[in-house]
Structure formats: C-alpha cells, structure tokens
Scaffold this active site. Structure first.
Site, mmCIF file in Angstrom:
data_model
loop_
_atom_site.group_PDB
_atom_site.id
_atom_site.type_symbol
_atom_site.label_atom_id
_atom_site.label_comp_id
_atom_site.label_asym_id
_atom_site.label_seq_id
_atom_site.Cartn_x
_atom_site.Cartn_y
_atom_site.Cartn_z
ATOM 1 N N HIS A 274 0.840 -1.193 0.000
ATOM 2 C CA HIS A 274 0.000 0.000 0.000
ATOM 3 C C HIS A 274 0.879 1.248 0.000
ATOM 4 O O HIS A 274 1.897 1.278 0.682
ATOM 5 C CB HIS A 274 -0.903 -0.017 1.242
ATOM 6 C CG HIS A 274 -1.694 1.238 1.432
ATOM 7 N ND1 HIS A 274 -1.522 2.070 2.506
ATOM 8 C CD2 HIS A 274 -2.656 1.806 0.674
ATOM 9 C CE1 HIS A 274 -2.346 3.093 2.405
ATOM 10 N NE2 HIS A 274 -3.047 2.961 1.293
ATOM 11 N N SER A 275 0.488 2.245 -0.779
ATOM 12 C CA SER A 275 1.164 3.543 -0.788
ATOM 13 C C SER A 275 2.654 3.391 -1.136
ATOM 14 O O SER A 275 2.975 2.747 -2.136
ATOM 15 C CB SER A 275 0.946 4.221 0.570
ATOM 16 O OG SER A 275 1.342 5.562 0.521
ATOM 17 N N LEU A 276 3.553 3.928 -0.324
ATOM 18 C CA LEU A 276 4.973 3.796 -0.663
ATOM 19 C C LEU A 276 5.416 2.339 -0.646
ATOM 20 O O LEU A 276 6.334 1.956 -1.357
ATOM 21 C CB LEU A 276 5.840 4.599 0.305
ATOM 22 C CG LEU A 276 5.909 6.099 0.063
ATOM 23 C CD1 LEU A 276 6.835 6.738 1.086
ATOM 24 C CD2 LEU A 276 6.425 6.403 -1.328
#
Ligand SMILES: *[C@@H]1O[C@H](CO)[C@@H](O)[C@H](O)[C@H]1NC(C)=O
Ligand SMILES: *[C@@H]1O[C@H](CO)[C@@H](O)[C@H](O)[C@H]1NC(C)=O
Ligand SMILES: *[C@@H]1O[C@H](CO)[C@@H](O)[C@H](O)[C@H]1NC(C)=O
Ligand SMILES: *[C@@H]1O[C@H](CO)[C@@H](O)[C@H](O)[C@H]1NC(C)=O
Ligand SMILES: *[C@@H]1O[C@H](CO)[C@@H](O)[C@H](O)[C@H]1NC(C)=O
Length: 422
Positions: A274-276
C-alpha cells in the site's frame, strides 16, 4: 494538527505475502482455472533502525493472541500470467551499476516464464489482497525479532505498532510453501508526522523519488537537494547522484526479497503493498519478475528510471489499484497548501509502470479529492467491499487494467545537464 492525522493515513507502504496452491478445488473443476490458494500468516518483517531486515515468526498460539481480527488466513484465486526474470540478481545489479556509473546500457538476457499470479480481474481477489496489506489488525505482543544471518542467536527487541515508521509488513505462505506473499506497508516515519531514527532519511528519499526536482515546491521550501536551477531547470546528473548517495529505499526491498528467497528457495513469491510500500513492491517486481499488486501507490515510473533499474520486456505482471479521489497516486498532492506539502512531502509523480485498475470515485461516487481517502481501510471498506457498478454494467467485476500510455509528469520542469554556474 493535520500532519499527525495524515501520518496515520499515509504511512502504510510495505508488505510481503507468502502463499501456495493447496488441494481445494473449485466446485466445477476446470483444468484451465488453477485451484484456490490458501495463504496463512507466517512471519512479520520490519526494518531495524540500522536498516537491517528483521523477521519474526508467527506461531499458531501467537496468532491466536492477535487482537481484533483473528483471521490470519486468506483465500486467493490465482491465474497464469507471463513474467520476465533477469538471469540473476547479480547480473541485474551489474547492469544497473553500469548504467548508473558509466551511462552504459547492457542488454540482459531476460527469461520469459508462465507462473501463477493473483487473478486481478476478480473483485474478491483485490479485496483479499487489500486486507493482506492492512496489518493494522494484527498486533502480536513482543514478537521476537531476528536478522536472518544470525537466526538462532539473537532476539531483538523491536516495536510493532501499526503506525510506527519504516517499511514493515507480513509474510504469508500456502501450507506447502509453493506460493509466498509478502505485504509491504508504511515507510517513512516521516511520511506525514511521526519520528524515529530513519524518519529523516526516509523523508528525504521519498522526496527525491516522488518529487520532480528535490521537492522544491516553491521558494518557501527548503529543497532536499541542490539540483534545481533558475527557470524550472533541473540537473539530472545531480539528481541521480543525490538519490544514490542517500537512498535506502530500494536496497531495503532487495534485501527483504533476497532474505525471503533464502527462506523459501522454491516458492513463487508475490509482492503486494500500500502507498509507498506499493511503490517498493513494484520496483521489486521489475527487478525479480514477481507478480505485484499495489494499492494507492504514488507514480513510481520516475523512481525506477532515476534508480536506473534495467527494464524488462514487459512490466504487465505489475498491477496498480487506485481511485481518482486519492491525490497520492494521482500526483496531485503537491500544491504549496496541499496536505502533503504541509507534512513536508512533495508527491508530484503520477505515472505508473505495468497496468492500472483505476476506480473513478470522483465521477461515480462524487468523492471529493481528499488525502483521507488514501488509507487502505477506506479502500477495503468503501471501495472493494461492494460491487463496482460501472464495471458490473459492462459485465466485469473491476475496471479494466490498462497501461498508462502517454502519461506525462513534471512537465513544467526541464531536465538535463545544467551544472552550477561558477
Ligand atoms: C538478509 O539481508 C541482509 C540485509 O538486511 C543481508 O546482509 C543478508 O546477507 C541477507 N541474508 C541472506 C541469507 O540472504
Ligand atoms: C473471518 O473469516 C470468516 C470466514 O472466512 C468470516 O466469516 C469472518 O467475518 C471473518 N472475521 C473478520 C473479523 O473479518
Ligand atoms: C551466540 O553468540 C554468543 C556471543 O555473541 C556466543 O558466545 C554463542 O556461542 C552464540 N551461540 C550460538 C548458538 O551460536
Ligand atoms: C515451509 O517453510 C518453512 C520455513 O519457513 C518450513 O519450516 C516448513 O517446513 C516448510 N513447509 C513445507 C511443507 O515445506
Ligand atoms: C455510477 O455508475 C453507475 C453504473 O454505470 C450509474 O448507474 C450511476 O449513475 C453512476 N453514478 C454517477 C454519479 O455518475
């Protein structure tokens, strides 16, 4: 204060999964559809303050003590996908170093392979994978952490709070170890508030990798590197040097992956995040040819090129899932007054590798663009838990995965050879 609230929303990034085929078959046996994979939680992984990859084993009684959600196994429908692998990690690293240091490209002998990957056309699969990236539900007490190279002799004390900084996540495996799934979440204590020993460095790296030029948002910002010149010019060589000198982002991921292949030498490894954590998952997918699924990942195409990753003939084994109200994957979290800028981040990149499944929540659900829609819990509960009407209407379960062709980012900057005027 805003940045603190943002921190908890934005931190999720890295994760690892492990799984393998098991003996369950779908009711109507169809030899072209592989049997379901049942993945169970095996390890937690994290990065210590001195940037070592640490693991903690999950035993059955251990997972029973898990609070909130006691589900630690997940079922995924796989399908056959095509992927490309470099001859070896050494060969890959050599080609990368050559490009980095000497600007020479070296052709790699990519091997094409058919392997099992997640069936990303199914909503249930995306939902299960999203749940696997959300480790906020699992908080084992006092896990015993160990680095792989001293496995039987050291037990590190190391925190495991859902919103603590740094890359961390979980490793799942099928009972026979044939498939292993690594989930990657969080990074950068920095990423919106927080603290921690690596926070400053992580934040610097995020700004180098996901902003156009040293996170120089405007004249009020203290840039993270000195590569910008007058008139929206950016010195490419300077930028890449800054990244190489400081970045732990990518090496942490390759260490994690190499440690996993040491533990599971025969397994088919998938990477989700998720995300970075998604961005890191994708870069590892490019490097090792593993199937990747990310959620709300910032544009990582620019990071891959700045890191000089040799690029395989196709990256279509990488799938990004995101929605249009989230400014992070859309690359719109960058105005001086944006919530990202307030947290000290410039998330300006927007182009993704591989294919993207984009939910247009702004048009169809009239969600306002808001950083608070970035969280994985929001994606699980408000997006993937319900059938997606615009797809159902055309006989699909999820939006079609498409490559982001003609994607342009950082168009106001001119990159090139702009040495400092003496
Ligand atoms: C595991 O990763 C560490 C870096 O964190 C590395 O030094 C070590 O050699 C790796 N161990 C194995 C067996 O791959
Ligand atoms: C755990 O899994 C079972 C069946 O797979 C499901 O019915 C239950 O709702 C799940 N519990 C939670 C808290 O997600
Ligand atoms: C563990 O490390 C200590 C000192 O670092 C050493 O004396 C001991 O023999 C080691 N134990 C094993 C099982 O390797
Ligand atoms: C799966 O791998 C683990 C190592 O993490 C090992 O302990 C276990 O015996 C393996 N199981 C099978 C069925 O190979
Ligand atoms: C969302 O999509 C569905 C199915 O295509 C459609 O019926 C509905 O009107 C759309 N909603 C908006 C606000 O556009």
């Amino acid at each position: 204060m805003l940045p603190t609230a943002l921190t908890s929303l934005l931190v999720s990034i890295l994760g690892v999964f492990i799984a393998g085929p098991d003996s369950e078959h779908r009711p109507q046996f169809d030899p072209s559809i592989p049997s379901l994979l049942k993945l169970e939680l095996r390890h937690l992984h994290a990065v210590s303050p001195d940037a070592r990859v640490l693991f903690s084993d999950i035993s059955i009684p251990h997972s029973l003590r898990v609070q909130g959600n006691t589900n630690t196994s997940y079922t995924i429908q796989p399908r056959s996908i095509k992927t490309y692998r470099p001859p070896s990690f050494d060969a890959y690293s050599r080609a990368r170093t050559r490009s980095l240091r000497f600007g020479q490209s070296e052709s790699l002998d990519w091997g094409e392979e058919d392997i099992l990957g997640p069936d990303v056309e199914r909503r249930e699969v995306l939902l299960e994978l999203a749940k696997m990236t959300n480790n906020a539900y699992v908080e084992p007490e006092d896990p015993a952490w160990y680095p792989l190279d001293q496995r039987w002799n050291t037990s590190h004390r190391f925190g495991w709070e859902p919103d603590a900084d740094g890359f961390r996540g979980r490793v799942f495996a099928t009972p026979d170890n044939s498939t292993v799934v690594v989930s990657i979440k969080g990074t950068s204590a920095g990423l919106f508030g927080g603290g921690g020993p690596t926070a400053k460095k992580d934040k610097l790296n995020d700004n180098l990798l996901f902003s156009c030029c040293c996170a120089k948002v405007d004249w009020t910002w203290t840039p993270v590197c000195g590569c910008y010149r007058n008139g929206w010019k950016c010195d490419q060589t300077c930028l890449e040097r800054a990244l190489i000198d400081d970045s732990l982002f990518y090496p942490i991921g390759t260490n994690l992956y190499n440690n996993l292949t040491y533990m599971y030498p025969e397994s088919n490894i998938w990477i989700i995040g998720h995300s970075l954590g998604g961005a890191l998952a994708s870069l590892l997918g490019v490097t090792f040819g593993s199937p990747v699924v990310t959620f709300e990942c910032p544009g990582e195409r620019m990071a891959a090129s700045r890191l000089h990753l040799p690029s395989p003939p196709s990256t279509h084994h990488i799938t990004h899932v995101y929605h249009t109200a989230d400014p992070i994957p859309m690359g719109t979290c960058n105005g001086v007054l944006s919530s990202c800028a307030l947290g000290g981040y410039a998330m300006e990149s927007r182009c993704h590798l591989g294919k993207s499944i984009i939910y247009d929540t702004v048009s169809n659900l009239t969600w306002p663009v808001d950083i608070r829609t970035h969280g994985i819990v929001n994606v699980i509960e408000r997006l993937l838990s319900e059938p997606w009407a615009p797809s159902v209407e055309v006989g699909r379960e999820v939006p079609e995965a498409k490559a982001e062709v003609d994607c342009v980012e950082c168009y106001s900057w001119e990159f090139g050879d702009f040495p400092v005027a003496k």
